[in-house]
Design a protein around this motif. Structure first.
Motif, mmCIF file in Angstrom:
data_model
loop_
_atom_site.group_PDB
_atom_site.id
_atom_site.type_symbol
_atom_site.label_atom_id
_atom_site.label_comp_id
_atom_site.label_asym_id
_atom_site.label_seq_id
_atom_site.Cartn_x
_atom_site.Cartn_y
_atom_site.Cartn_z
ATOM 1 N N LYS A 102 13.618 13.368 2.859
ATOM 2 C CA LYS A 102 13.249 13.223 1.444
ATOM 3 C C LYS A 102 11.976 12.282 1.138
ATOM 4 O O LYS A 102 11.714 13.149 -0.035
ATOM 5 C CB LYS A 102 14.224 13.483 1.236
ATOM 6 N N GLU A 103 12.118 11.491 1.443
ATOM 7 C CA GLU A 103 10.568 10.247 1.201
ATOM 8 C C GLU A 103 9.473 11.220 0.370
ATOM 9 O O GLU A 103 8.837 12.127 0.340
ATOM 10 C CB GLU A 103 10.203 9.750 1.982
ATOM 11 N N HIS A 104 9.255 11.094 -0.617
ATOM 12 C CA HIS A 104 8.348 11.517 -1.639
ATOM 13 C C HIS A 104 7.966 13.231 -2.055
ATOM 14 O O HIS A 104 7.665 12.776 -2.583
ATOM 15 C CB HIS A 104 7.030 11.450 -1.132
ATOM 16 N N LEU A 105 9.727 13.271 -1.359
ATOM 17 C CA LEU A 105 9.710 14.887 -1.938
ATOM 18 C C LEU A 105 11.082 14.885 -3.440
ATOM 19 O O LEU A 105 11.039 15.675 -4.119
ATOM 20 C CB LEU A 105 10.158 15.546 -1.042
ATOM 21 N N PRO A 150 1.181 -1.129 -0.026
ATOM 22 C CA PRO A 150 0.117 0.029 -0.240
ATOM 23 C C PRO A 150 1.012 1.508 0.062
ATOM 24 O O PRO A 150 1.752 1.110 0.796
ATOM 25 C CB PRO A 150 -0.962 -0.581 1.107
ATOM 26 N N GLY A 151 0.027 2.757 -0.627
ATOM 27 C CA GLY A 151 0.962 4.059 -0.924
ATOM 28 C C GLY A 151 0.409 5.025 0.044
ATOM 29 O O GLY A 151 0.360 5.968 -0.135
ATOM 30 N N SER A 152 -0.171 4.197 0.732
ATOM 31 C CA SER A 152 -1.099 5.419 0.984
ATOM 32 C C SER A 152 -2.016 4.805 2.933
ATOM 33 O O SER A 152 -2.253 3.227 2.819
ATOM 34 C CB SER A 152 -2.336 5.955 0.200
ATOM 35 N N GLY A 202 5.407 0.003 3.861
ATOM 36 C CA GLY A 202 4.402 0.553 3.183
ATOM 37 C C GLY A 202 4.328 2.061 4.155
ATOM 38 O O GLY A 202 4.852 2.681 4.883
ATOM 39 N N HIS A 203 2.535 1.829 4.226
ATOM 40 C CA HIS A 203 1.621 3.070 4.951
ATOM 41 C C HIS A 203 1.044 2.278 5.332
ATOM 42 O O HIS A 203 -0.208 1.325 4.488
ATOM 43 C CB HIS A 203 1.146 4.333 3.737
ATOM 44 N N VAL A 204 0.744 2.347 6.761
ATOM 45 C CA VAL A 204 -0.350 0.807 7.377
ATOM 46 C C VAL A 204 -0.473 2.211 8.908
ATOM 47 O O VAL A 204 0.316 2.326 9.276
ATOM 48 C CB VAL A 204 0.515 0.138 7.754
HETATM 49 FE FE FE2 Z 1 5.324 6.166 0.006
#
Ligand code: FE2
Ligand code: IRN
Length: 550
Positions: A412-415, A311-313, A349-351
């Motif tokens: 910096k993740e996602h940026l 999952p990415g969110s 991930g994203h949890v």
């Molecule tokens: Fe992510």
């Protein structure tokens, strides 16, 4: 070492010893030398801590990155006969053979070597060491051992040089990275990796599909098993210790991601999904998995089965796509083990926090307790710029539940691509998460360091407090920002509360008072309180006193 001939790379990248520490080697069986970082304390005591930094922090070693690190394991690897046709730590462990690597790890972790062997034998732990990476210092990944952290480095098409990447590797291990993954996708991938391999004291991981994609000019549809296989062999020969393989992204799972908020966020996962859709065929990673096992087995390369559908969110956590892939990873784990190839399993991930435990439970059930290796997870999506923190919250929890290795996330993740400072913040943040889990899990040695630091803090041994910390430089500079004088390093207060309001100083005064007056500490507190209350009225019953000369 012909590949290491780039005039643009500085000859040495030595970080020097860590402030207040020296490198020591503890002798194990058969003369094995196991490195530790010895933190010297001002009271004459010392504490030995786990050390991932390799020879770079050894003041007696001069590191010439053009010739690479000493080949620590070369003789061990050369001396071994295959068992049942295999040369993997798993094959030896199953046959009841204790390798020098297992001995080394037992000393390093402070555990019985039989625990090391038996955990590897049942696949609950892995020792990711390619026979062609003799420079690496043996380490283990498994829930019965210290929680490990991985730092990702690597260039991209738009940023960074070979030199920057070697530096990041060296500094990441100095700050405590247990493994490093080279995720280069830009130019000179092979060369960049060669420099990293020959100079890395820790296992190196890669995602071979990235380089395979470069070979077909970035068009996933043009990928093939043959291009992929040749890339894997090339990387095995270079000494890559573990490889992320997104073999669980099956054609029929791709539609399960259609209604997700963030679809497929894994780079490798999206490449394989694109290939499956373009050809309307099952993934070649899945259909050729047994051949892949045979290649990895010859080098003792460990699988890190990728979570291409993670999952990415927060919205997509624990959904059907994610768990369908996990079931397939379970199936592949058993195939790999039957070939005596070691396996770990990548996770999200994203949890959100209440959905974390279920991830570990399912992974253990479906994948025969293969070590879990997770990317965070981020416990919330609302803080870009602070995702080292959002993810460390999830990481500490998932590690407490049994995750064996944490893949760091930087601010910096996602940026953007992290620079050296971001790498440092990511590593230190993840050491905090990993160590917090070690404490909660009751690892026999974990609390020693907390106790030593607390004691130093209570006794106002400031320098010891800095040196015992995960990041001595930052601790010292924060302290010195307001109280730079040498005298302040022994002062019984800091600028947070000032001399009159330091709780630790007051406690110490109470104890001293009790001793001097032959009282129990309860009586002393009462007596002390009366005295303090007297002082308080004498000063005119003012809570805040004027600043005194420091
Ligand atoms: Fe992510
Ligand atoms: C770790 C757990 N789940 C993913 N990871 C890491 O993410 C993995 O080890 C590798 O460093 C990176 C792979 O990213 P993609 O290709 O899955 O996005």
């Amino acid at each position: 070492m012909t590949a290491l001939a780039d005039r643009n790379v500085r000859p040495t990248v030595t970080t020097g010893p860590i402030e207040g520490s020296s490198k020591v080697y503890v002798e194990g069986p058969d003369g094995i030398q196991v490195p530790f970082r010895r933190v010297g304390l001002s009271n004459g005591e010392h504490l030995d801590v786990y050390d991932t930094s390799g020879p770079y922090t050894d003041s007696t070693a001069a590191i010439d990155v053009h010739s690479g690190l000493p080949k620590l394991r070369a003789d061990w690897v050369a001396a071994r006969e295959p068992v049942n046709g295999a040369v993997s730590q798993l094959a030896y462990a199953k046959a009841g053979i204790i390798t020098p690597e297992m001995q080394y790890i037992a000393v390093r972790e402070g555990v019985d070597v039989e625990l090391v062997r038996s955990e590897v034998a049942i696949g609950r732990a892995v020792i990711p060491l390619n026979r062609c990476h003799p420079e690496a210092e043996p380490m283990i990944i498994g829930k019965k051992f210290l929680v490990k952290i991985n730092a990702n480095i690597g260039n991209s098409a738009v940023s960074s040089s070979i030199e920057d990447e070697v530096e990041k590797m060296v500094w990441a291990t100095r700050w405590g990275a247990d493994t490093v993954m080279d995720l280069s996708t830009g130019k000179r991938i092979h060369e960049t990796r060669e420099w990293i391999m020959r100079n890395s004291p820790v296992p190196i991981g890669t995602v071979p599909i990235y380089q395979a994609l470069e070979k077909v000019n970035g068009d996933p549809a043009r990928l093939s098993w043959e291009v992929y296989r040749d890339t894997v062999i090339e990387q095995c020969e270079q000494g890559v210790d573990y490889m992320t393989v997104h073999a669980g992204v099956l054609l029929r799972y791709v539609p399960l991601t259609a209604k997700r908020v963030t679809g497929i966020v894994s780079r490798g996962g999206s490449i394989m999904a694109a290939w499956c859709l373009a050809h309307h065929k099952e993934s070649f990673l899945y259909t050729h998995f047994e051949e892949l096992c045979q290649i990895l087995r010859a080098y003792d390369v460990t699988f890190s089965l990728g979570d291409g559908l993670r999952p990415g969110s927060i919205a997509d956590a624990n959904d059907e796509a994610q768990f369908a892939e996990l079931r397939t990873l379970g199936e592949l784990t058993h195939i790999a083990r039957s070939h005596d190839v070691q396996v770990m399993i990548e996770g999200p991930g994203h949890v959100p926090m209440h959905k974390i435990k279920e991830n570990v439970r399912l992974e253990e059930e479906l994948c025969g307790e293969a070590p879990f290796y997770t990317l965070g997870p981020l416990a919330t999506d609302i803080a870009p710029g602070y995702d080292h923190i959002t993810s460390a919250i999830g990481a500490a929890q998932i590690a407490w539940h049994g995750t064996a290795m944490l893949c760091y996330v930087t601010p910096k993740e996602h940026l953007g691509l992290p620079n050296r400072d971001d790498v440092k913040v990511g590593v230190i943040t993840y050491k905090i998460a990993a160590h917090s889990a070690d404490l909660a899990k009751g690892h026999p040695r974990a609390q020693e360091r907390d106790d030593a630091l607390s004691q130093a803090r209570f006794e106002f041994r400031w320098v010891d407090q800095f040196n015992l910390s995960l990041d001595p430089d930052t601790a010292r500079s924060f302290h010195d920002e307001t109280l730079p004088a040498d005298g302040a390093k022994t002062a019984h207060f800091c600028s947070m509360c000032g001399p009159k309001f330091c709780s630790m100083k007051i406690t110490q005064d109470v104890r001293k008072y009790a001793e001097e007056h032959g009282l129990s500490s309860v009586e002393a507190i009462e007596a002390g309180m009366r005295e303090k209350s007297g002082e308080f009225s004498e000063q005119g019953n003012k809570v805040y006193l004027p600043v005194v000369d420091r």
